[in-house]
Design an enzyme around this catalytic site. Structure first.
Site, PDB file in Angstrom:
ATOM      1  N   HIS A  87       3.119 -15.691  36.184  1.00 18.69           N
ATOM      2  CA  HIS A  87       4.161 -16.457  35.480  1.00 18.69           C
ATOM      3  C   HIS A  87       3.517 -17.127  34.275  1.00 18.69           C
ATOM      4  O   HIS A  87       2.493 -17.823  34.428  1.00 18.69           O
ATOM      5  CB  HIS A  87       4.742 -17.529  36.394  1.00 18.69           C
TER       6      HIS A  87
ATOM      7  N   HIS B  68       1.676  -9.848  38.717  1.00 14.79           N
ATOM      8  CA  HIS B  68       2.501 -11.011  39.101  1.00 14.79           C
ATOM      9  C   HIS B  68       1.864 -12.276  38.526  1.00 14.79           C
ATOM     10  O   HIS B  68       1.061 -12.950  39.188  1.00 14.79           O
ATOM     11  CB  HIS B  68       2.617 -11.094  40.633  1.00 14.79           C
TER      12      HIS B  68
ATOM     13  N   GLU C  38       9.554 -16.184  50.717  1.00 18.71           N
ATOM     14  CA  GLU C  38       8.629 -17.325  50.555  1.00 18.71           C
ATOM     15  C   GLU C  38       8.921 -18.413  51.586  1.00 18.71           C
ATOM     16  O   GLU C  38       8.059 -19.232  51.891  1.00 18.71           O
ATOM     17  CB  GLU C  38       8.749 -17.914  49.149  1.00 18.71           C
TER      18      GLU C  38
ATOM     19  N   ASP D 155      -0.335 -15.065  40.477  1.00 19.58           N
ATOM     20  CA  ASP D 155       0.888 -15.871  40.530  1.00 19.58           C
ATOM     21  C   ASP D 155       0.900 -16.881  39.377  1.00 19.58           C
ATOM     22  O   ASP D 155       1.629 -16.710  38.408  1.00 19.58           O
ATOM     23  CB  ASP D 155       1.007 -16.575  41.890  1.00 19.58           C
TER      24      ASP D 155
ATOM     25  N   PRO E 297      13.317 -17.087  30.315  1.00 17.38           N
ATOM     26  CA  PRO E 297      13.821 -17.536  29.007  1.00 17.38           C
ATOM     27  C   PRO E 297      14.621 -18.828  29.172  1.00 17.38           C
ATOM     28  O   PRO E 297      15.440 -18.935  30.086  1.00 17.38           O
ATOM     29  CB  PRO E 297      14.721 -16.376  28.562  1.00 17.38           C
TER      30      PRO E 297
ATOM     31  N   GLY F 130      11.782 -18.819  40.981  1.00 16.43           N
ATOM     32  CA  GLY F 130      12.298 -20.188  41.028  1.00 16.43           C
ATOM     33  C   GLY F 130      12.332 -20.678  42.462  1.00 16.43           C
ATOM     34  O   GLY F 130      12.061 -19.910  43.403  1.00 16.43           O
TER      35      GLY F 130
HETATM   36  P1  5GP Z   1       7.864 -19.571  33.487  1.00 12.82           P
HETATM   37  O1  5GP Z   1       8.939 -18.665  34.007  1.00 12.82           O
HETATM   38  O2  5GP Z   1       8.426 -20.900  33.054  1.00 12.82           O
HETATM   39  O3  5GP Z   1       7.028 -18.937  32.423  1.00 12.82           O
HETATM   40  O4  5GP Z   1       6.835 -19.818  34.681  1.00 12.82           O
HETATM   41  C1  5GP Z   1       6.982 -20.863  35.629  1.00 12.82           C
HETATM   42  C2  5GP Z   1       8.177 -20.627  36.526  1.00 12.82           C
HETATM   43  O5  5GP Z   1       7.971 -19.459  37.344  1.00 12.82           O
HETATM   44  C3  5GP Z   1       8.401 -21.736  37.524  1.00 12.82           C
HETATM   45  O6  5GP Z   1       9.145 -22.799  36.961  1.00 12.82           O
HETATM   46  C4  5GP Z   1       9.164 -21.028  38.636  1.00 12.82           C
HETATM   47  O7  5GP Z   1      10.520 -20.896  38.292  1.00 12.82           O
HETATM   48  C5  5GP Z   1       8.551 -19.639  38.634  1.00 12.82           C
HETATM   49  N1  5GP Z   1       7.475 -19.535  39.636  1.00 12.82           N
HETATM   50  C6  5GP Z   1       6.155 -19.673  39.426  1.00 12.82           C
HETATM   51  N2  5GP Z   1       5.474 -19.495  40.577  1.00 12.82           N
HETATM   52  C7  5GP Z   1       6.378 -19.244  41.520  1.00 12.82           C
HETATM   53  C8  5GP Z   1       6.270 -18.952  42.916  1.00 12.82           C
HETATM   54  O8  5GP Z   1       5.199 -18.920  43.530  1.00 12.82           O
HETATM   55  N3  5GP Z   1       7.449 -18.735  43.568  1.00 12.82           N
HETATM   56  C9  5GP Z   1       8.647 -18.748  42.931  1.00 12.82           C
HETATM   57  N4  5GP Z   1       9.748 -18.503  43.659  1.00 12.82           N
HETATM   58  N5  5GP Z   1       8.771 -19.006  41.630  1.00 12.82           N
HETATM   59  C10 5GP Z   1       7.653 -19.248  40.922  1.00 12.82           C
END
Ligand code: 5GP
Length: 368
Positions: free
Chosen positions: A15, A13, A233, A308, A99, A203
């Site tokens: 991002h 997990h 969340e 995360d 994306p 998101g």
């Molecule tokens: P990206 O998808 O732009 O590579 O990574 C950042 C994005 O992942 C954020 O803009 C958000 O949409 C999502 N994101 C990152 N961390 C979290 C989290 O802890 N919870 C949720 N719901 N979304 C997250």
């Protein structure tokens, strides 16, 4: 801490843009400030703040989105994230990203993912395996990790190069429409030969509605993509129920659960991606001693420790292992088993799983 660092780990997990290095984020933000695209002094406090509420975290993500959404930057961040995970002995990484379209610079969701792939190809300091293996490549996937250098080997010559499997998940942002979510799923299907294995729903949890994404998620599942959902969340009993009823292959977080949700989760054995620092920093869990990891772990529910957003939350996967070791009194052996069990939860193809199992078996005696 040292052994948490050298232990082989599995990250499920993470991002992409939330894992941007602090130094890269500051450099890019300053540069946009100098070019007058943003006002640096107005956003500096968002970057520098330590504890952020869920609302403030998503303000930071919106800033990161402005700063990072061009092809070269996406490629750079991807390369850096892979290097960072590999450097702390992560041997399998499932990296997720949303994306994005940016019409002003001709970016489509497809070209965004191409930029991520370019980042994967551009890593030179470690060996990256991200293309799924055909039947004919049996030999390669049998030995990829077994040739990993011994712990502590620091030279950068070929013998000591670190090795990492990377697979991708494409994220649907909760702000998106059904059509946009469907576009992401279709793109994931197209990109399967390049290591996309599944779909994530993420998101701002304060926004959007489950029924908007459901058609795209159902289609993804019909087409054989794996699915993981950010779930619970914020307190939203109805949505948590709907998500658990959908039976995704994994969920992330599982924080604001009521008794009924724990019951469904445990009986369905849906694995949970646990992000300790993220939950504490966003204050969605009051303190580490009341974190639900403890009760899930003791109930032998499948769980995996994850970062995360290691950039946004100033952590590393080794640090997450260290926190778990201290807070829940887990020793080397227990954490090694936790890491090894995570192999069973990955979305990559069978051969990768088999190679990982063999690799973990081959080093198990070090951690007993
Ligand atoms: P990206 O998808 O732009 O590579 O990574 C950042 C994005 O992942 C954020 O803009 C958000 O949409 C999502 N994101 C990152 N961390 C979290 C989290 O802890 N919870 C949720 N719901 N979304 C997250």
């Amino acid at each position: 801490m040292e052994w948490c660092f050298s232990m082989p780990k599995v990250e499920l997990h993470a991002h992409l843009n939330g894992s941007i290095r602090d130094s890269t984020l500051l450099e890019l933000t300053k540069s946009l400030g100098e070019r007058g695209v943003i006002n640096f002094s107005q956003v500096e406090h968002i970057i520098m703040k330590y504890n952020r509420s869920v609302k403030e975290v998503f303000q930071l993500f919106d800033l990161i989105r402005i700063v990072t959404t061009d092809h070269a930057t996406v490629t750079r961040i991807t390369r850096e994230v892979i290097e960072d995970f590999a450097s702390e002995n992560v041997v399998y990484l499932e990296l997720r990203t949303t994306p994005k379209r940016n019409d002003a610079i001709g970016m489509t969701k497809s070209s965004y993912v191409e930029a991520v792939l370019k980042g994967l190809r551009s890593v030179t300091s470690v060996d990256v395996d991200f293309i799924p293996h055909g039947e004919e490549e049996e030999e390669h996937s049998r030995t990829f990790l077994l040739n990993t250098p011994p712990t502590g080997c620091e030279d950068t010559n070929n013998y000591c190069r670190k090795r990492i499997y990377v697979r991708l998940l494409l994220s649907i942002d909760r702000r998106e429409t059904t059509e946009a979510a469907m576009e992401t799923v279709k793109l994931a299907l197209q990109m399967r030969p390049f290591g996309v294995v599944g779909i994530d729903l993420s998101g701002n949890p304060l926004l959007g509605d489950w029924n908007t994404y459901l058609p795209a998620l159902k289609f993804a599942r019909e087409q054989g993509l794996y699915i993981t959902l950010h779930c619970g969340e914020i307190p939203n009993a109805k949505e948590i129920h709907q998500m658990l009823d959908f039976k995704p292959q994994r969920i992330g977080h599982a924080i604001c659960f009521e008794d009924q949700h724990w019951e469904i989760l445990k009986s369905s054995k849906i694995p949970v991606e646990i992000c300790l620092t993220s939950n504490i920093r966003t204050m969605t869990v009051r303190s580490i001693d009341v974190h639900h990891f403890d009760h899930l772990y003791k109930a032998k529910h499948p769980v995996v420790l994850c970062t995360d957003d290691f950039g946004a939350f100033s952590t590393t996967l080794s640090n997450e292992y260290n926190i778990a070791a201290n807070a829940f009194e887990l020793g080397k052996k227990e954490l090694f088993e936790l890491s090894r069990n995570a192999v069973e939860l990955i979305f990559a193809e069978r051969r990768v799983k088999e190679d990982l199992r063999k690799y973990f078996n081959s080093v198990a005696k070090i951690w007993e």
